[in-house]
Write a protein that holds these residues in place. Structure first.
Motif, PDB file in Angstrom:
ATOM      1  N   PRO A  22      53.937  55.806  49.707  1.00  0.00           N
ATOM      2  CA  PRO A  22      53.222  56.943  49.256  1.00  0.00           C
ATOM      3  C   PRO A  22      52.345  57.598  50.407  1.00  0.00           C
ATOM      4  O   PRO A  22      50.946  56.945  51.159  1.00  0.00           O
ATOM      5  N   SER A  23      52.420  58.584  51.033  1.00  0.00           N
ATOM      6  CA  SER A  23      51.960  59.602  52.257  1.00  0.00           C
ATOM      7  C   SER A  23      50.409  59.806  51.564  1.00  0.00           C
ATOM      8  O   SER A  23      50.191  59.776  50.427  1.00  0.00           O
ATOM      9  N   LEU A  24      49.779  60.576  52.729  1.00  0.00           N
ATOM     10  CA  LEU A  24      48.575  61.605  52.389  1.00  0.00           C
ATOM     11  C   LEU A  24      48.729  61.885  51.320  1.00  0.00           C
ATOM     12  O   LEU A  24      48.017  62.280  50.850  1.00  0.00           O
ATOM     13  N   THR A  27      48.794  60.762  47.843  1.00  0.00           N
ATOM     14  CA  THR A  27      47.302  59.480  47.657  1.00  0.00           C
ATOM     15  C   THR A  27      46.214  60.125  47.870  1.00  0.00           C
ATOM     16  O   THR A  27      45.429  60.311  47.286  1.00  0.00           O
ATOM     17  N   GLU A  28      46.628  61.602  48.073  1.00  0.00           N
ATOM     18  CA  GLU A  28      45.708  62.834  48.018  1.00  0.00           C
ATOM     19  C   GLU A  28      45.209  63.881  46.999  1.00  0.00           C
ATOM     20  O   GLU A  28      44.496  63.779  45.925  1.00  0.00           O
ATOM     21  N   ALA A  30      46.641  62.235  44.378  1.00  0.00           N
ATOM     22  CA  ALA A  30      45.707  61.238  42.822  1.00  0.00           C
ATOM     23  C   ALA A  30      44.595  61.599  42.902  1.00  0.00           C
ATOM     24  O   ALA A  30      43.896  60.535  41.710  1.00  0.00           O
ATOM     25  N   GLU A  31      44.075  62.164  43.730  1.00  0.00           N
ATOM     26  CA  GLU A  31      41.824  62.328  43.805  1.00  0.00           C
ATOM     27  C   GLU A  31      42.146  63.031  42.700  1.00  0.00           C
ATOM     28  O   GLU A  31      40.926  63.395  42.691  1.00  0.00           O
ATOM     29  N   ASP A 352      53.549  64.931  55.365  1.00  0.00           N
ATOM     30  CA  ASP A 352      51.757  64.596  56.378  1.00  0.00           C
ATOM     31  C   ASP A 352      52.035  65.859  57.414  1.00  0.00           C
ATOM     32  O   ASP A 352      50.766  66.183  57.953  1.00  0.00           O
TER      33      ASP A 352
END
Length: 364
Positions: A22-24, A27-28, A30-31, A352
């Motif tokens: 789960p790289s940035l 994960t970003e 997903a926001e 990233d």
């Protein structure tokens, strides 16, 4: 297709848990659903007022100004505005204002939509300043409302993406597309699009769960590929091709599903890969026939879209087909990001921190 099946099995054998890291970037991304929901609510009054003013001005055309991923968002703005009865939309090259200083005087009282996540790229700032001197109505769509670009603009549309640390833009891009759709809905007075935006969070949450990363083993060994879209999804294809290059080091070029037949089609043969981001509105006309052409050549087809359009695809990607076409297009890029991330990791790259790139690109 025997060779194709062997290729898939080999790629899957090389896959491992690391390729799902789960790289940035992921994960970003997903926001995005929560960020876009909050944006629609926070910008409601601003968009109503700006839409009313733009209808009153009734400009003969509108221009966009952007680079990189933001320029793909600008292409999305053109597609949304023009397909919803808005004014003709052109791309204003930053160098015309930043280098040549020759922005046309016909920009007076014409909206110039400047799109930049950071709002700090020198060439965009210089070009926007030159356009404003010529009387353009500068509208900034930015993530950083304290940026120099925001300061010089007459109107500022915050995308409310929050801090983004990954060099590869994800949630800021999705939020920018959402802001563009919101502006277009208010500007053109389209009640269906405006109502649909109330569901943006739910649509994007489903898109985030429709992880396209499962298609990665089919593409990990590919050196170059075509990414196809049309209408509302052409700019999404452009962004996907850019992310393949940027994050995964994979050479990909985006073309219209129609325009690809005017030359690039000759480059595609057996076992070459084609990623298709299919539209779900009128632009889907002819998609099934185009995929049949690739299928006859033995190409590997990975496709999203309506089931009947992508029946010949070797890998069918889950698609948001039960929503407004504009939201479907936005959802597709959110589903795509895990695919680019997974291919990057399978190719031993850090999505990233792409080589030779930084978060703010300083060009003139």
């Amino acid at each position: 297709m025997r060779h194709f099946k062997i290729l898939v099995l080999r790629a899957m054998a090389c896959d491992n848990d690391a390729s799902n890291h789960p790289s940035l970037m992921v994960t970003e991304a997903a926001e995005s659903p929560e960020r876009c929901e909050a944006q629609i609510a926070a910008n409601a009054e601003l968009m109503r007022d700006l839409g009313a003013r733009l209808r009153k001005i009734d400009p003969p055309f509108v221009a966009t100004l952007a680079r990189g991923s933001s320029d793909q968002a600008a292409a999305f703005a053109k597609a949304v505005l023009e397909t919803h009865g808005g004014p003709p939309t052109l791309s204003h090259a930053p160098s015309i204002g930043s280098i040549y200083g020759t922005t046309s005087p016909k920009f007076r009282d014409v909206p110039l939509i400047v799109i930049s996540q950071s709002g700090r790229s020198p060439d965009l700032i210089a070009a926007a300043e030159d356009a404003r001197r010529r009387g353009a109505i500068v509208i900034a769509i930015v993530n950083d409302v304290e940026s120099p670009l925001a300061a010089l603009s007459e109107y500022v549309i915050p995308v409310h993406a929050g801090p983004e640390r990954s060099v590869a833009a994800t949630k800021s891009f999705v939020c920018t597309l959402t802001a563009i759709a919101h502006l277009a809905a208010e500007w053109t007075g389209d009640p269906l699009l405006l109502a649909a935006l109330n569901d943006i969070g739910d649509v994007l949450r489903k898109a985030g769960q429709a992880d396209w990363g499962a298609a990665a083993p089919l593409l990990a060994g590919t050196r170059d590929m075509l990414v196809l879209g049309r209408g509302l999804t052409l700019s999404i294809a452009g962004e996907a091709a850019l992310k393949f290059k940027e994050a995964a080091g994979l050479h990909a070029e985006a073309f219209s599903i129609v325009e690809v037949a005017h030359g690039p089609m000759t480059l595609v043969g057996g076992d070459d890969a084609v990623l298709v981001i299919g539209p779900i509105d009128q632009a889907r006309a002819g998609l099934a026939d185009r995929l049949a052409d690739f299928h006859r050549r033995g190409s590997r087809i990975i496709a999203s879209g309506m089931d009947e359009d992508i029946a010949l695809a070797d890998f069918k990607l889950p698609s948001a087909t039960a929503c407004h076409p504009v939201l479907s297009a936005i959802a597709s890029i959110l589903s795509f990001y895990p695919l680019a991330n997974r291919i990057a990791l399978m190719r031993q790259r850090d999505p990233d921190r792409p080589p030779h790139l930084s978060k703010v690109t300083r060009t003139l």
